[in-house]
Design a protein around this motif. Structure first.
Motif, PDB file in Angstrom:
ATOM      1  N   TYR A 183     -32.311 -23.657   8.789  1.00  0.00           N
ATOM      2  CA  TYR A 183     -32.317 -24.956   9.460  1.00  0.00           C
ATOM      3  C   TYR A 183     -33.451 -25.834   8.910  1.00  0.00           C
ATOM      4  O   TYR A 183     -34.566 -25.352   8.668  1.00  0.00           O
ATOM      5  CB  TYR A 183     -32.524 -24.781  10.969  1.00  0.00           C
ATOM      6  CG  TYR A 183     -31.450 -23.966  11.644  1.00  0.00           C
ATOM      7  CD1 TYR A 183     -30.301 -24.569  12.159  1.00  0.00           C
ATOM      8  CD2 TYR A 183     -31.579 -22.585  11.768  1.00  0.00           C
ATOM      9  CE1 TYR A 183     -29.311 -23.817  12.781  1.00  0.00           C
ATOM     10  CE2 TYR A 183     -30.597 -21.824  12.389  1.00  0.00           C
ATOM     11  CZ  TYR A 183     -29.463 -22.445  12.892  1.00  0.00           C
ATOM     12  OH  TYR A 183     -28.486 -21.697  13.501  1.00  0.00           O
ATOM     13  N   TRP A 184     -33.155 -27.117   8.773  1.00  0.00           N
ATOM     14  CA  TRP A 184     -34.176 -28.075   8.367  1.00  0.00           C
ATOM     15  C   TRP A 184     -35.186 -28.282   9.498  1.00  0.00           C
ATOM     16  O   TRP A 184     -34.826 -28.292  10.670  1.00  0.00           O
ATOM     17  CB  TRP A 184     -33.561 -29.428   8.027  1.00  0.00           C
ATOM     18  CG  TRP A 184     -32.782 -29.495   6.747  1.00  0.00           C
ATOM     19  CD1 TRP A 184     -31.449 -29.746   6.607  1.00  0.00           C
ATOM     20  CD2 TRP A 184     -33.298 -29.331   5.427  1.00  0.00           C
ATOM     21  NE1 TRP A 184     -31.087 -29.742   5.279  1.00  0.00           N
ATOM     22  CE2 TRP A 184     -32.214 -29.491   4.525  1.00  0.00           C
ATOM     23  CE3 TRP A 184     -34.561 -29.061   4.898  1.00  0.00           C
ATOM     24  CZ2 TRP A 184     -32.354 -29.386   3.149  1.00  0.00           C
ATOM     25  CZ3 TRP A 184     -34.700 -28.955   3.523  1.00  0.00           C
ATOM     26  CH2 TRP A 184     -33.615 -29.118   2.666  1.00  0.00           C
ATOM     27  N   LEU A 185     -36.463 -28.476   9.094  1.00  0.00           N
ATOM     28  CA  LEU A 185     -37.534 -28.814  10.029  1.00  0.00           C
ATOM     29  C   LEU A 185     -37.983 -30.252   9.774  1.00  0.00           C
ATOM     30  O   LEU A 185     -37.702 -30.822   8.714  1.00  0.00           O
ATOM     31  CB  LEU A 185     -38.730 -27.871   9.842  1.00  0.00           C
ATOM     32  CG  LEU A 185     -38.441 -26.365   9.890  1.00  0.00           C
ATOM     33  CD1 LEU A 185     -39.727 -25.586   9.667  1.00  0.00           C
ATOM     34  CD2 LEU A 185     -37.796 -25.981  11.213  1.00  0.00           C
ATOM     35  N   GLU A 224     -39.213 -30.057  -4.573  1.00  0.00           N
ATOM     36  CA  GLU A 224     -38.992 -29.513  -3.231  1.00  0.00           C
ATOM     37  C   GLU A 224     -39.957 -30.165  -2.239  1.00  0.00           C
ATOM     38  O   GLU A 224     -41.065 -29.689  -2.010  1.00  0.00           O
ATOM     39  CB  GLU A 224     -39.148 -27.990  -3.250  1.00  0.00           C
ATOM     40  CG  GLU A 224     -38.112 -27.316  -4.137  1.00  0.00           C
ATOM     41  CD  GLU A 224     -38.160 -25.805  -4.080  1.00  0.00           C
ATOM     42  OE1 GLU A 224     -37.132 -25.165  -4.351  1.00  0.00           O
ATOM     43  OE2 GLU A 224     -39.235 -25.254  -3.764  1.00  0.00           O
ATOM     44  N   ASP A 225     -39.504 -31.249  -1.644  1.00  0.00           N
ATOM     45  CA  ASP A 225     -40.348 -32.029  -0.738  1.00  0.00           C
ATOM     46  C   ASP A 225     -40.095 -31.729   0.740  1.00  0.00           C
ATOM     47  O   ASP A 225     -40.919 -32.084   1.586  1.00  0.00           O
ATOM     48  CB  ASP A 225     -40.121 -33.526  -0.967  1.00  0.00           C
ATOM     49  CG  ASP A 225     -40.782 -34.015  -2.244  1.00  0.00           C
ATOM     50  OD1 ASP A 225     -41.590 -33.266  -2.813  1.00  0.00           O
ATOM     51  OD2 ASP A 225     -40.478 -35.143  -2.678  1.00  0.00           O
ATOM     52  N   CYS A 226     -38.958 -31.120   1.057  1.00  0.00           N
ATOM     53  CA  CYS A 226     -38.606 -30.889   2.461  1.00  0.00           C
ATOM     54  C   CYS A 226     -38.725 -29.404   2.802  1.00  0.00           C
ATOM     55  O   CYS A 226     -38.691 -28.541   1.928  1.00  0.00           O
ATOM     56  CB  CYS A 226     -37.194 -31.391   2.730  1.00  0.00           C
ATOM     57  SG  CYS A 226     -37.037 -33.188   2.533  1.00  0.00           S
ATOM     58  N   VAL A 227     -38.857 -29.135   4.098  1.00  0.00           N
ATOM     59  CA  VAL A 227     -39.111 -27.761   4.547  1.00  0.00           C
ATOM     60  C   VAL A 227     -38.006 -27.322   5.505  1.00  0.00           C
ATOM     61  O   VAL A 227     -37.600 -28.081   6.397  1.00  0.00           O
ATOM     62  CB  VAL A 227     -40.483 -27.660   5.244  1.00  0.00           C
ATOM     63  CG1 VAL A 227     -40.746 -26.224   5.704  1.00  0.00           C
ATOM     64  CG2 VAL A 227     -41.590 -28.118   4.295  1.00  0.00           C
ATOM     65  N   MET A 228     -37.535 -26.082   5.307  1.00  0.00           N
ATOM     66  CA  MET A 228     -36.513 -25.518   6.181  1.00  0.00           C
ATOM     67  C   MET A 228     -36.953 -24.132   6.650  1.00  0.00           C
ATOM     68  O   MET A 228     -37.840 -23.509   6.065  1.00  0.00           O
ATOM     69  CB  MET A 228     -35.165 -25.445   5.462  1.00  0.00           C
ATOM     70  CG  MET A 228     -35.174 -24.779   4.099  1.00  0.00           C
ATOM     71  SD  MET A 228     -35.104 -22.955   4.106  1.00  0.00           S
ATOM     72  CE  MET A 228     -33.545 -22.683   4.899  1.00  0.00           C
ATOM     73  N   ASN A 236     -39.593 -22.297   4.125  1.00  0.00           N
ATOM     74  CA  ASN A 236     -39.360 -22.407   2.687  1.00  0.00           C
ATOM     75  C   ASN A 236     -39.244 -23.885   2.322  1.00  0.00           C
ATOM     76  O   ASN A 236     -38.627 -24.661   3.054  1.00  0.00           O
ATOM     77  CB  ASN A 236     -38.065 -21.671   2.316  1.00  0.00           C
ATOM     78  CG  ASN A 236     -37.670 -21.915   0.869  1.00  0.00           C
ATOM     79  OD1 ASN A 236     -38.396 -21.569  -0.043  1.00  0.00           O
ATOM     80  ND2 ASN A 236     -36.505 -22.524   0.664  1.00  0.00           N
ATOM     81  N   ASP A 237     -39.864 -24.281   1.200  1.00  0.00           N
ATOM     82  CA  ASP A 237     -39.678 -25.662   0.745  1.00  0.00           C
ATOM     83  C   ASP A 237     -38.420 -25.736  -0.115  1.00  0.00           C
ATOM     84  O   ASP A 237     -38.077 -24.794  -0.829  1.00  0.00           O
ATOM     85  CB  ASP A 237     -40.903 -26.176  -0.022  1.00  0.00           C
ATOM     86  CG  ASP A 237     -41.232 -25.355  -1.255  1.00  0.00           C
ATOM     87  OD1 ASP A 237     -40.748 -24.210  -1.354  1.00  0.00           O
ATOM     88  OD2 ASP A 237     -41.978 -25.844  -2.123  1.00  0.00           O
TER      89      ASP A 237
END
Length: 255
Positions: A183-185, A224-228, A236-237
């Motif tokens: 899931y995205w955070l 990889e700028d977003c974190v899930m 994990n980025d």
């Protein structure tokens, strides 16, 4: 006026001559017979290098050595000052980071206390159907895969936002409900000159608590700028455009 004989005795015989100590010169003179016209003398001298050093003397060498010594001492002092300044900058940076973490922890704890008081009074509305409740927040686990930006819009349409994880207790609660999915955070990287310098939550708060997987974040290919959150609950980025994961939406209970 110099008599011709005296001048020639000084310069030597007309033509080339060798003076004392190996000095060499050429001297030619023209001495008028009368008192008018003055004296015209042309001469050239060749002085050996050893004679020049002797002429300068030991005093000049000593002064040069003293100057070099003082220069070396000054350079050493400059290096010491630069080292002290760098150490001071590191201490200030560390102090600011610790102060920021302390501020966030105090804010989170205060908010929880206030929410607890509201819950005890029974004045808060329950979470919507299919949403989970934990410490004053409602959480919705959206399973259909989507990009980070699409997940951001999805949560906004639900009057919520991508989840902001404030501590280990909240992290533990969310990890229990992943159902084997990712899931995205609501966490993104902050870049400077193309490199990740830090991470911030979507509300602008700096990252104070983290739960990274081993070897993460690695910013693969610097994209990889977003974190899930993985199915294990670890972070994990990933590329924000990736459409392999769902998202967790969060909103506060209305009290």
């Amino acid at each position: 006026m110099f008599p011709g004989a005296s001048l020639c005795s000084l310069c030597g015989a007309p033509g080339a001559a060798v003076g004392p100590g190996g000095w060499g010169w050429e001297c030619c003179s023209h001495i008028p017979s009368g008192g008018e016209g003055g004296l015209a003398v042309a001469w050239q001298a060749e002085v050996p290098p050893t004679r020049i050093m002797s002429f300068l003397g030991l005093g000049t060498t000593a002064k040069l050595q003293t100057t070099l010594t003082e220069l070396g001492e000054t350079q050493a002092k400059v290096l010491q000052q630069e080292s002290a300044l760098k150490e001071l900058q590191e201490r200030v940076t560390q102090g600011l980071a610790e102060a920021g973490r302390d501020r966030e922890n105090v804010r989170t704890e205060l908010f929880r206390v206030l929410e607890g008081i509201k819950f005890q009074n029974g004045s808060c509305e329950p979470c919507p159907k299919s949403w989970l409740t934990f410490q004053g927040s409602c959480y919705f686990f959206s399973e259909p895969p989507s990009s980070w930006e699409a997940s951001l819009r999805l949560c906004a349409n639900l009057s919520a936002h991508l989840v902001i994880i404030g501590g280990l207790e909240e992290q533990g609660f969310l990890s229990l409900h992943t159902r084997g999915l990712g899931y995205w955070l609501g966490l993104r990287a902050v870049r400077h000159s193309g490199k990740v310098q830090s991470y911030k939550w979507i509300d602008g708060a700096p990252l104070s608590f983290s739960h990274w997987n081993t070897g993460e974040p690695n910013d693969s290919r610097r994209q990889e700028d977003c974190v899930m959150m993985l199915h294990s609950g670890l972070w994990n980025d990933a590329q924000c455009s990736s459409k392999m994961d769902g998202c967790i939406c969060e909103k506060r209970r209305s009290c």
